[in-house]
Design an enzyme around this catalytic site. Structure first.
Site, PDB file in Angstrom:
ATOM      1  N   ASP A   7      42.849  39.488  48.584  1.00 58.56           N
ATOM      2  CA  ASP A   7      43.065  40.819  48.013  1.00 58.56           C
ATOM      3  C   ASP A   7      42.082  41.806  48.625  1.00 58.56           C
ATOM      4  O   ASP A   7      41.008  41.411  49.106  1.00 58.56           O
ATOM      5  CB  ASP A   7      42.874  40.749  46.495  1.00 58.56           C
ATOM      6  CG  ASP A   7      43.055  42.075  45.793  1.00 58.56           C
ATOM      7  OD1 ASP A   7      43.903  42.879  46.218  1.00 58.56           O
ATOM      8  OD2 ASP A   7      42.346  42.306  44.800  1.00 58.56           O
ATOM      9  N   ASP A   9      41.262  45.462  47.138  1.00 58.62           N
ATOM     10  CA  ASP A   9      40.489  46.221  46.142  1.00 58.62           C
ATOM     11  C   ASP A   9      39.846  45.278  45.138  1.00 58.62           C
ATOM     12  O   ASP A   9      40.521  44.476  44.502  1.00 58.62           O
ATOM     13  CB  ASP A   9      41.398  47.213  45.423  1.00 58.62           C
ATOM     14  CG  ASP A   9      42.071  48.175  46.375  1.00 58.62           C
ATOM     15  OD1 ASP A   9      41.454  48.528  47.386  1.00 58.62           O
ATOM     16  OD2 ASP A   9      43.224  48.566  46.111  1.00 58.62           O
ATOM     17  N   ASP A 129      41.099  39.540  42.132  1.00 56.56           N
ATOM     18  CA  ASP A 129      40.312  39.831  40.933  1.00 56.56           C
ATOM     19  C   ASP A 129      41.186  40.077  39.705  1.00 56.56           C
ATOM     20  O   ASP A 129      40.672  40.341  38.626  1.00 56.56           O
ATOM     21  CB  ASP A 129      39.391  41.038  41.162  1.00 56.56           C
ATOM     22  CG  ASP A 129      40.144  42.314  41.455  1.00 56.56           C
ATOM     23  OD1 ASP A 129      41.020  42.298  42.335  1.00 56.56           O
ATOM     24  OD2 ASP A 129      39.849  43.338  40.814  1.00 56.56           O
TER      25      ASP A 129
END
Length: 172
Positions: A7, A9, A129
């Site tokens: 990922d 961000d 996240d």
């Protein structure tokens, strides 16, 4: 060679730095990390949609500490893809592409996936996240990168990682 999806961000780009900076500019006071821990991002930062739709938000995000050399090494040992659900914020697409080119010049355009839902991603390992992305992941290993919105949650079937050094110890 195992395929890994990373990922952007909250894993490579420190968007919380941006949230806090813009929140402080708007309200005149810098809040503490404890003020937003355990809260969904939209609850922790009520004006988050304005922030992420501000020109330069994604382009100027700082790097998460230690990610570049470890991602470079992962890129040499795995079939690596940077995967971002960027379609949620269409204005972010050119900024994210420029950001990746600046900070990760060793990653080719063929290794970048901007999508709407990460449910379509097929890999052996995913680092993210957000539970919404990891919970639908069907690969072998899912690593939950600690961020304020998930820090108080039980990682469940996902393995929690707090920084890039921990990822290095697991993958390299």
């Amino acid at each position: 060679m195992k395929r890994i999806a990373i990922d952007m961000d909250g894993v490579l780009a420190d968007v919380y730095h941006q949230f806090f900076k813009m929140d402080e500019a708007e309200f005149g006071q810098r809040r503490k990390l404890q003020d937003v821990e355990g809260k969904p991002e939209r609850e922790g930062f009520p004006h988050i949609m304005e922030y992420v739709n501000t020109k330069g938000f994604f382009r100027t995000a700082p790097l998460i500490a230690g990610c570049v050399p470890i991602v470079k090494e992962i890129n040499q040992q795995y079939d690596l893809y940077i995967v971002s659900a960027a379609m949620e914020f269409p204005l972010s697409l050119p900024e994210k592409l420029e950001w990746l080119a600046e900070h990760f010049p060793f990653i080719t355009w063929q290794q970048i996936v901007f999508c709407g839902s990460k449910q379509i991603i097929r890999a052996d390992i995913m680092i993210d996240d957000h539970f919404r992305n990891l919970d639908s992941f069907t690969g072998d290993t899912s690593l939950l990168f600690s961020q304020p919105h998930n820090i108080q949650s039980d990682p469940g079937r996902h393995q929690r990682v707090n920084n890039w050094e921990e990822i290095s110890k697991i993958l390299l």
